[in-house]
Write a protein that holds these residues in place. Sequence first.
Motif, PDB file in Angstrom:
ATOM      1  N   GLY A 117       0.810  -1.209   0.000  1.00 28.79           N
ATOM      2  CA  GLY A 117       0.000   0.000   0.000  1.00 28.79           C
ATOM      3  C   GLY A 117       0.842   1.258   0.000  1.00 28.79           C
ATOM      4  O   GLY A 117       0.559   2.214  -0.736  1.00 28.79           O
ATOM      5  N   LEU A 118       1.895   1.276   0.812  1.00 34.19           N
ATOM      6  CA  LEU A 118       2.772   2.449   0.867  1.00 34.19           C
ATOM      7  C   LEU A 118       3.499   2.656  -0.460  1.00 34.19           C
ATOM      8  O   LEU A 118       3.694   3.793  -0.904  1.00 34.19           O
ATOM      9  N   ARG A 119       3.879   1.559  -1.094  1.00 35.01           N
ATOM     10  CA  ARG A 119       4.557   1.668  -2.390  1.00 35.01           C
ATOM     11  C   ARG A 119       3.618   2.146  -3.489  1.00 35.01           C
ATOM     12  O   ARG A 119       4.081   2.699  -4.494  1.00 35.01           O
ATOM     13  N   SER A 120       2.319   1.919  -3.286  1.00 34.92           N
ATOM     14  CA  SER A 120       1.352   2.321  -4.306  1.00 34.92           C
ATOM     15  C   SER A 120       1.090   3.825  -4.307  1.00 34.92           C
ATOM     16  O   SER A 120       0.530   4.357  -5.261  1.00 34.92           O
ATOM     17  N   VAL A 121       1.483   4.502  -3.234  1.00 40.79           N
ATOM     18  CA  VAL A 121       1.298   5.958  -3.158  1.00 40.79           C
ATOM     19  C   VAL A 121       2.396   6.641  -3.966  1.00 40.79           C
ATOM     20  O   VAL A 121       3.584   6.428  -3.719  1.00 40.79           O
ATOM     21  N   HIS A 122       2.004   7.441  -4.910  1.00 40.89           N
ATOM     22  CA  HIS A 122       2.982   8.098  -5.789  1.00 40.89           C
ATOM     23  C   HIS A 122       3.887   9.014  -4.971  1.00 40.89           C
ATOM     24  O   HIS A 122       3.424   9.733  -4.070  1.00 40.89           O
ATOM     25  N   ALA A 129       3.721  17.250  -0.240  1.00 42.30           N
ATOM     26  CA  ALA A 129       3.447  17.509   1.174  1.00 42.30           C
ATOM     27  C   ALA A 129       4.670  18.098   1.868  1.00 42.30           C
ATOM     28  O   ALA A 129       4.556  19.017   2.696  1.00 42.30           O
ATOM     29  N   LEU A 130       5.851  17.579   1.536  1.00 45.00           N
ATOM     30  CA  LEU A 130       7.075  18.106   2.144  1.00 45.00           C
ATOM     31  C   LEU A 130       7.313  19.558   1.734  1.00 45.00           C
ATOM     32  O   LEU A 130       7.835  20.359   2.514  1.00 45.00           O
ATOM     33  N   SER A 131       6.905  19.899   0.530  1.00 42.15           N
ATOM     34  CA  SER A 131       7.114  21.266   0.039  1.00 42.15           C
ATOM     35  C   SER A 131       6.251  22.273   0.786  1.00 42.15           C
ATOM     36  O   SER A 131       6.529  23.476   0.754  1.00 42.15           O
ATOM     37  N   THR A 132       5.205  21.799   1.450  1.00 41.09           N
ATOM     38  CA  THR A 132       4.338  22.698   2.219  1.00 41.09           C
ATOM     39  C   THR A 132       4.886  22.950   3.616  1.00 41.09           C
ATOM     40  O   THR A 132       4.297  23.725   4.372  1.00 41.09           O
ATOM     41  N   VAL A 139       3.921  13.711   7.007  1.00 41.94           N
ATOM     42  CA  VAL A 139       3.585  13.263   5.658  1.00 41.94           C
ATOM     43  C   VAL A 139       3.187  11.792   5.680  1.00 41.94           C
ATOM     44  O   VAL A 139       2.198  11.389   5.050  1.00 41.94           O
ATOM     45  N   LEU A 140       3.965  11.021   6.417  1.00 41.16           N
ATOM     46  CA  LEU A 140       3.684   9.587   6.510  1.00 41.16           C
ATOM     47  C   LEU A 140       2.328   9.335   7.157  1.00 41.16           C
ATOM     48  O   LEU A 140       1.526   8.534   6.658  1.00 41.16           O
ATOM     49  N   TRP A 141       2.049  10.030   8.249  1.00 43.79           N
ATOM     50  CA  TRP A 141       0.834   9.769   9.025  1.00 43.79           C
ATOM     51  C   TRP A 141      -0.427  10.338   8.372  1.00 43.79           C
ATOM     52  O   TRP A 141      -1.477   9.696   8.367  1.00 43.79           O
ATOM     53  N   TYR A 142      -0.311  11.550   7.810  1.00 45.34           N
ATOM     54  CA  TYR A 142      -1.498  12.227   7.300  1.00 45.34           C
ATOM     55  C   TYR A 142      -1.716  12.050   5.789  1.00 45.34           C
ATOM     56  O   TYR A 142      -2.833  12.265   5.304  1.00 45.34           O
ATOM     57  N   VAL A 143      -0.667  11.697   5.068  1.00 43.08           N
ATOM     58  CA  VAL A 143      -0.789  11.617   3.609  1.00 43.08           C
ATOM     59  C   VAL A 143      -0.621  10.188   3.100  1.00 43.08           C
ATOM     60  O   VAL A 143      -1.508   9.650   2.415  1.00 43.08           O
ATOM     61  N   GLU A 144       0.500   9.566   3.438  1.00 47.51           N
ATOM     62  CA  GLU A 144       0.828   8.273   2.832  1.00 47.51           C
ATOM     63  C   GLU A 144       0.043   7.102   3.428  1.00 47.51           C
ATOM     64  O   GLU A 144      -0.501   6.273   2.683  1.00 47.51           O
TER      65      GLU A 144
END
Length: 227
Positions: A117-122, A129-132, A139-144
């Motif tokens: 699942g984590l690998r499937s996230v582009h 997210a890091l750029s924000t 990023v890991l908890w809220y996005v990926e």
Amino acid sequence: MEEIVYYFFNISVIKEVFPYVIDGLLVTILLSAWVIPLGIASGLLVAVLGFVVKNRLVKWSLIAYIDFFRAFPPLVLLIFLYTGLPYLNVELSALQCVALGFMLNNSSYFGEIFRAGLRSVHKGQREAALSTGMKRWQVLWYVEIPQAVRNVFPDLVSNGIEVVKLTTIASVVAVPEMLYAARTAQSMLYNPTPIVLAAAIYLVLLLPMVIALGKLEKRQRVQQVKV
């Protein structure tokens, strides 16, 4: 035909053992409610460590952990924990042995699912997210992780169903789940009807979940095609 009904569908036996088997069902539900979250949490931890940590030793250790417990028979693992740990002066109850054994076994399967699942996230999602200004753990908890869970949700449900079925092996260490109750009733009455009753209850509980899972998988495939 009368013999089949007497030995496998005996109504009087069903009435007699039904409360006892239902007590076992409650233990099965309690056991599932305990071991599935443990497996999910430990599997997610394994997947996240393998996804985030760059150290090769850690990565290879996690791969070895996953491969080992995927290959190790859960019944053998359970018996080993229950009968072997006392030699190391580690005393665990039967329920604790089941919880530990299932956690080790299921964390490997759930870990592989979460890893996929984590690998499937582009990676663009992470970079955006890091750029924000978000930190890596945010990023890991809220996005990926949320996207990863959504992408592999049918696999998580499927593995959860397998865990429920796997709880039947807890009977070998005398945890009074439904199969244990049915086998005890069978030995007391010299009639296999309690086993048939337990099988019917499992079918009634799990068949709707399997059907719903099939529909969920079909819907997800349709959405992927549209995308």
